[in-house]
Design an enzyme around this catalytic site. Structure first.
Site, PDB file in Angstrom:
ATOM      1  CB  THR A 131      -4.776 -14.589   5.460  1.00  0.00           C
ATOM      2  OG1 THR A 131      -5.165 -13.481   4.664  1.00  0.00           O
ATOM      3  CG2 THR A 131      -5.636 -14.682   6.681  1.00  0.00           C
ATOM      4  CB  THR A 187       3.012  -5.071   4.122  1.00  0.00           C
ATOM      5  OG1 THR A 187       1.718  -4.483   4.111  1.00  0.00           O
ATOM      6  CG2 THR A 187       3.030  -6.314   3.266  1.00  0.00           C
ATOM      7  CG  ASP A 188       0.474  -1.425   7.841  1.00  0.00           C
ATOM      8  OD1 ASP A 188       0.540  -1.499   6.582  1.00  0.00           O
ATOM      9  OD2 ASP A 188      -0.480  -0.934   8.449  1.00  0.00           O
ATOM     10  CE  LYS A 223       2.708  -1.019   3.145  1.00  0.00           C
ATOM     11  NZ  LYS A 223       1.585  -1.469   3.967  1.00  0.00           N
TER      12      LYS A 223
END
Lengths: 446, 636
Positions: free
Chosen positions: A108, A184-185, A263
């Site tokens: 979200t 984001t992973d 990341k």
């Protein structure tokens, strides 16, 4: 809240009691247990916790858990009030703004809270998004669509392909920029994938995510989305990139090349870093500041759409004591190419080398990257490296392991034989390979 | 003003917040005691409230949202980590803090909850980096007895303390993150308090009860008292942030005076026939021309920087704005408070206080003429950017209409003189939702039973046992407790062998009276007091010397007790030297001794005390003189 289950998270005896009392989440209820009476709104139960509790929201807004033991009476006082959210009016855009489409893939980027039940509902339509982040309507004419609703860890090469096809369609429709809202992973993998599938695009393709969920006031989602919209709508370059915080501060955002970003922190806003290459731009005070000269220009006429990803690629991290059978097993399962994440300059145990050689002779691709993350591999310095080269392993220079894996998946989908894969893997396509290695900054002690 | 609090229906509820003295913060392992010498980083954030699904509008949230500011956080790396920076999810709920909460609950006969749920309470002024304060109910109900009256407790909660404001600018606010996350306990009483004095007594009793846990911090900034106050016909007013216990009665009294004053004004406005329409119809006019050549510094500055002076007439408000019920309690101040808080304007004046502030009589006359203001009318002027000034006068209008109805319900902030200032509208139902990063925390019956078995004694019980064990008066035992010197007292008595009463009077009486005299006794450390007691116990100095040494140390920080002895000439004396001196004096007063031994010994004592005051115990010296004289007499 899971749709359908009106007693979400409750199980066993407690669920039976609630069911028999005819109450559901959001109802105002009264619970009588151990000579005490509690009154409040029935809340969903945290699934990992002890099932023998009923959770209610007290009139002062606090939740408490009531242990259910012995005789328990549950009574409904009032039924749940349905959220009466009124959709905001359609936003008015300023004339002449660029058209930007925001595609959501899950998670979200903006949400609303139902303070009664604590439920968080994502905002997915353009209208909803704009009512929560109204600044967007001054930057671009926004359209929004939902592509997937999945966790980013559930992404697959097949879904990269569908994502690429969707973006290609938007490019052909004439939008001025595309934003892909992504968990984001695995955002770095997807950004690399689109970098290979959409080469020299005419418009920016911007990945964006949030390290703090959008239901909290401090979420980085809005700041990141605003900067991403600026890049998608107004950047002079047309690159597949990731826009996220450059540091802990909300006032500086970095634009990373899709094939160079990783990341590097589990939770911090500045988790995304460019590796072995600086960010291509920054966004500060609503302005885009370029940080690289070698950029594909907006309106590029060299656009090539090269979709297709194979699920026969694998990424294997070497660790001391690793058994060569693992590689054999992968090949047995149909894997046709393996990116190794070796130690240091690009090594694995000498015990594994014969297996690698045998598999390579059978036509399996092996590429070497480094688990050091920073720096480039060089397999000519030590014996082990030289032996690996002899066994057929390709040194993948300063390519990120994840990018190498994505590229391999893309190569396997188009090369006709091992030689072609090996050749394609070393051919620079989307900035994934660099020639110069830059120093890190000096540490200054007082 | 003498107020009959019973007859006006005063009701006060207290919310006592107190920092806990736990090893680490509520949701991370940073220390709760500030550590110096860290590196500071600064970062910028903006907060935006996630919208409510219900689409409802919270007045307090709108108030903050209007003032959306750039927030600059100062993070010291020895006192803050990624958790306070909102860069890492919270760690587990601090067990030590939960235990203090449960012990407090048991001491108040409150009912601990079966399972603790941490909530997020939306706070978007920047004082929490997350945009919410994490808070949880530990127990419900309970009571304390104060002066024979039962004061019901509503809730006991544990929450995280907020960041401290360092600097506030119009569009930017700076916070220090060190305090963020220190555990706070909050005790809320029912609104059953009926007088200012009682508010003090209840707060004091809660404070003592909390201290019995041995896990609360002391000193300025560790306690904050919020009050809700109402009187019949008045309104419920929340007052935030009273730091000093002694200030509580005054805050209550002044709030009552304020509400009574506003009711009186309401009646007067009614009598004068003021209606809502009369106020809402009034236009806001630009009067910058009148002040074009003004010598008022604030108007000048605003006009020179492109601002305008706007004016609003309030018919029949004349004289009521400046009417003062107590220092600072005026309707004019209410208007200004509202306008400042909402519109952040600086220059706001009303005709009741003019001429003044550099505004001349001629200017006031022209203003009144221009605004067609009669004898009974008042005019408010605001100088600022046009839109801000307009907004400010709109707020004044709203507030003026509320004056017709009496006391508006609002949240006010306490100032150090006991007066209060408008802070924001009262929030609607608290905007809370579950903190999903922290799982529910069950409290087992076995754990509660165990806590009950090792419940600490209340401070009354501690005082009782101290006075019994050491033969101290109840009063001095309580003083030792209030000054938190019990532990030191017991250590001094057991390790130095000094008489308990002597130790108690040094630690309690002397320290307290010297502090009252203005000495900085905080600079005298526990180890100094220990040393002084040891010297007294060993007979090296007299107990009378203690106050002098403490005074000297308070003026010479960093110096030792030995330094004090040298400076005050209190070095232990050589007893043979004293004997020699006595013999010398006996020789000198020989004839007097023979004539009147009693007089002689007192004269000799006088001489000796001039030399040895404080260095030898007076009683001991007298004993020596007596013996010497007797010896002498015997020999002759």
């Amino acid at each position: 809240m899971a749709v359908g289950d009106r007693l979400q998270g409750y199980s066993g005896r407690v669920r039976e009691i609630l069911k028999e009392s005819g109450v559901e989440i959001g109802d105002e209820i009264e619970v009588e247990v151990r000579d005490e009476t509690y009154r409040g709104i029935l809340m969903a139960r945290y699934e990992l916790a002890d099932p023998n509790y009923i959770v209610i929201k007290l009139p002062n807004g606090y939740n408490v858990g009531i242990r259910v033991e012995g005789e328990v009476k549950v009574k409904r006082i009032a039924s749940a009030k349905k959220p009466r959210f009124i959709p905001p009016p359609k936003p008015k855009f300023k004339e002449g703004l660029p058209k930007v489409t925001i595609m959501s893939t899950g998670g979200t980027i903006a949400s609303r809270i139902d303070y009664r039940t604590g439920g968080v509902r994502p905002a997915l339509t353009a209208e909803d998004l704009l009512s929560i982040v109204p600044e967007l309507s001054n930057i671009a004419e926004i359209d929004a669509k939902i592509l997937f609703s999945i966790f980013s860890e559930d992404m697959t090469p097949e879904l990269w392909n569908r994502m690429a096809i969707e973006v290609d369609r938007l490019i052909k429709d004439g939008v001025d920029g595309v934003i892909i809202a992504h968990g984001t992973d695995t955002m770095g993998y997807s950004a690399a994938a689109l970098s290979f599938a959409l080469q020299k695009p005419p418009i920016p393709i911007v990945f964006v995510g949030a390290q703090r969920s959008s239901d909290r006031p401090s979420s980085d989602a809005a700041t990141n989305l605003i900067a991403a919209t600026r890049v998608a709508g107004h950047a002079p370059f047309a690159e597949v990139c990731v826009v996220m915080h450059a540091w802990h501060s909300d006032d500086l955002l970095a634009v990373h090349r899709g094939t160079r970003v990783r990341k590097l922190h589990t939770s911090s806003r500045d988790a995304f870093r460019s590796v072995n290459s600086p960010p291509i731009a920054y966004v500060k005070d609503g302005k885009i500041k370029l940080n690289s000269e070698n950029l594909n220009k907006r309106g590029s006429r060299e656009y090539r759409f090269e979709p297709g990803f194979s699920s026969k690629a694998a990424l294997v991290k070497f660790y001391p004591g690793m058994d060569a059978d693992i590689l054999e097993f992968l090949v047995e399962k149909g894997v046709r190419g393996i990116v190794l994440e070796g130690t240091g300059l690009g090594h694995v145990s000498t015990r594994i080398i014969p297996t690698i050689k045998k598999l390579h002779d059978d036509g399996i691709f092996f590429g070497m990257t480094s688990q050091c993350i920073f720096g480039r591999v060089n397999m000519r310095v030590y014996d082990t490296g030289r032996d690996l080269l002899k066994a057929g392993v390709i040194a993948l220079d300063d390519m990120l392991p994840e990018t190498a894996y994505v590229k391999l998946s893309w190569c396997l989908a188009r090369a006709r034989n091992l030689e072609e894969v090996e050749e394609l893997m070393l051919k620079p396509i989307a900035g994934e390979l660099g020639e110069r290695s830059m120093p890190s900054m000096e540490v200054k002690l007082e | 003003m003498k107020i009959d609090y019973q007859s006006i229906g005063l009701k006060v509820g207290l919310e006592i917040h107190r920092q806990l003295d736990t090893r680490c913060k509520l949701f991370c392992e940073c220390p709760t005691e500030f550590v110096d010498g860290g590196r500071e980083i600064r970062f910028v954030r903006w907060l935006r409230e996630a919208q409510s699904e219900l689409g409802e509008v919270d007045p307090a949230a709108i108030f903050e949202a209007r003032k959306r500011r750039k927030i600059v956080y100062h993070a010291d790396t020895l006192n803050t980590c990624l958790v306070e920076m909102d860069e890492e999810p919270p760690h587990d709920l601090n067990r030590e803090a939960v235990e203090v909460g449960l012990v407090t609950a048991l001491l108040m006969n409150a009912k601990p909850v079966d399972e603790i749920h941490v909530m997020r309470k939306i706070v978007i002024d920047g004082s929490n980096t997350t945009g919410f304060q994490r808070t949880c109910v530990i127990a419900l109900g309970g009571e304390i007895i104060v002066d024979g009256k039962k004061i019901p407790i509503q809730t006991i909660t544990i929450e995280e303390d907020a960041a401290r404001i360092i600097e506030r600018k119009p569009h930017e606010i700076h916070y220090d993150l060190r305090r963020l996350g220190i555990p706070l306990i909050e005790i809320s009483t029912a609104p059953v308090i009926n007088s200012p004095r009682e508010a003090y007594r209840v707060a004091y009793a809660i404070g003592r009860l909390l201290r019995a846990t041995g896990k609360v911090k002391r000193g300025i900034g560790t306690v904050r008292q919020d009050l809700n106050i109402s009187i019949r016909d008045g309104a419920l007013i929340e007052i935030k942030g009273v730091q000093e216990l002694d200030l509580l009665p005054k805050v209550v009294e002044l709030e009552v005076i304020r509400q009574l004053h506003l009711l009186k004004i309401r009646d007067e406005l009614k009598k004068r026939g003021v209606t809502e329409q009369m106020i809402s119809e009034e236009p806001i006019k630009d009067v910058t021309e009148i002040f074009k050549k003004t010598r008022s510094r604030i108007l000048r500055r605003k006009i020179d920087s492109g601002g305008r002076v706007l004016a609003l007439r309030l018919r029949k408000f004349g004289g009521l704005l400046g009417l003062e019920a107590a220092p600072g309690i005026r309707l004019g101040a209410e208007f200004a408070g509202r306008a400042r808080a909402w519109s952040e304007v600086e220059g706001i004046f009303h005709t009741d206080e003019l001429p003044g502030y550099g505004i001349t009589e001629a200017e006031v006359r022209r203003l009144k003429d221009f605004m067609e203001a009669g004898e009974l009318d008042a005019v408010i002027i605001v100088a600022d950017e046009k839109s801000k000034a307009e907004d400010a006068l709109q707020r004044v209008k709203e507030r003026a209409i509320e004056a017709l109805r009496g006391v508006p319900s609002e949240t006010r902030a306490a100032r150090s003189d006991g007066t209060t200032i408008y802070l924001r509208p009262r929030p609607g139902a608290a905007r809370m939702y579950p903190e999903t990063d922290i799982p529910p925390y069950p409290i087992s019956r076995e754990y509660l039973e165990e806590l009950k078995r090792r419940l600490p004694p209340t401070l009354d019980e501690v005082a009782e046992s101290l006075s019994r064990k050491y033969g101290l008066s109840k009063q001095i035992a309580n003083e030792l407790i209030d000054l938190e010197k019990v532990e030191l007292f017991e250590r001094i008595v057991s390790e130095t062998g000094v008489k308990p009463r002597v130790a108690a009077s040094i630690l309690a009486e002397h320290m307290k009276s010297l502090k009252r005299e203005g000495f900085n006794v905080e600079l005298v450390g526990d180890s100094d007091l220990f040393e002084i007691s040891k010297l007294i116990a060993g007979g090296e100095i007299a107990k009378e010397a203690a106050p002098e040494i403490i005074k000297w140390l308070s003026k010479n920080p960093g110096k030792s007790v030995r330094d004090a002895l040298d400076a005050l000439n209190l070095r232990p004396v050589d007893m043979s030297e004293v004997e020699k001196k006595i013999d010398e004096l006996i020789k000198r007063y020989k004839s007097m001794i023979e004539e009147n031994p009693r007089k002689a010994s007192s004269v000799i004592m006088g001489e000796l005390m001039k030399i040895y005051r404080g260095r030898i115990d007076g009683g001991k010296l007298y004993q020596m003189v007596r013996e010497r004289i007797h010896g002498q007499g015997g020999g002759s």
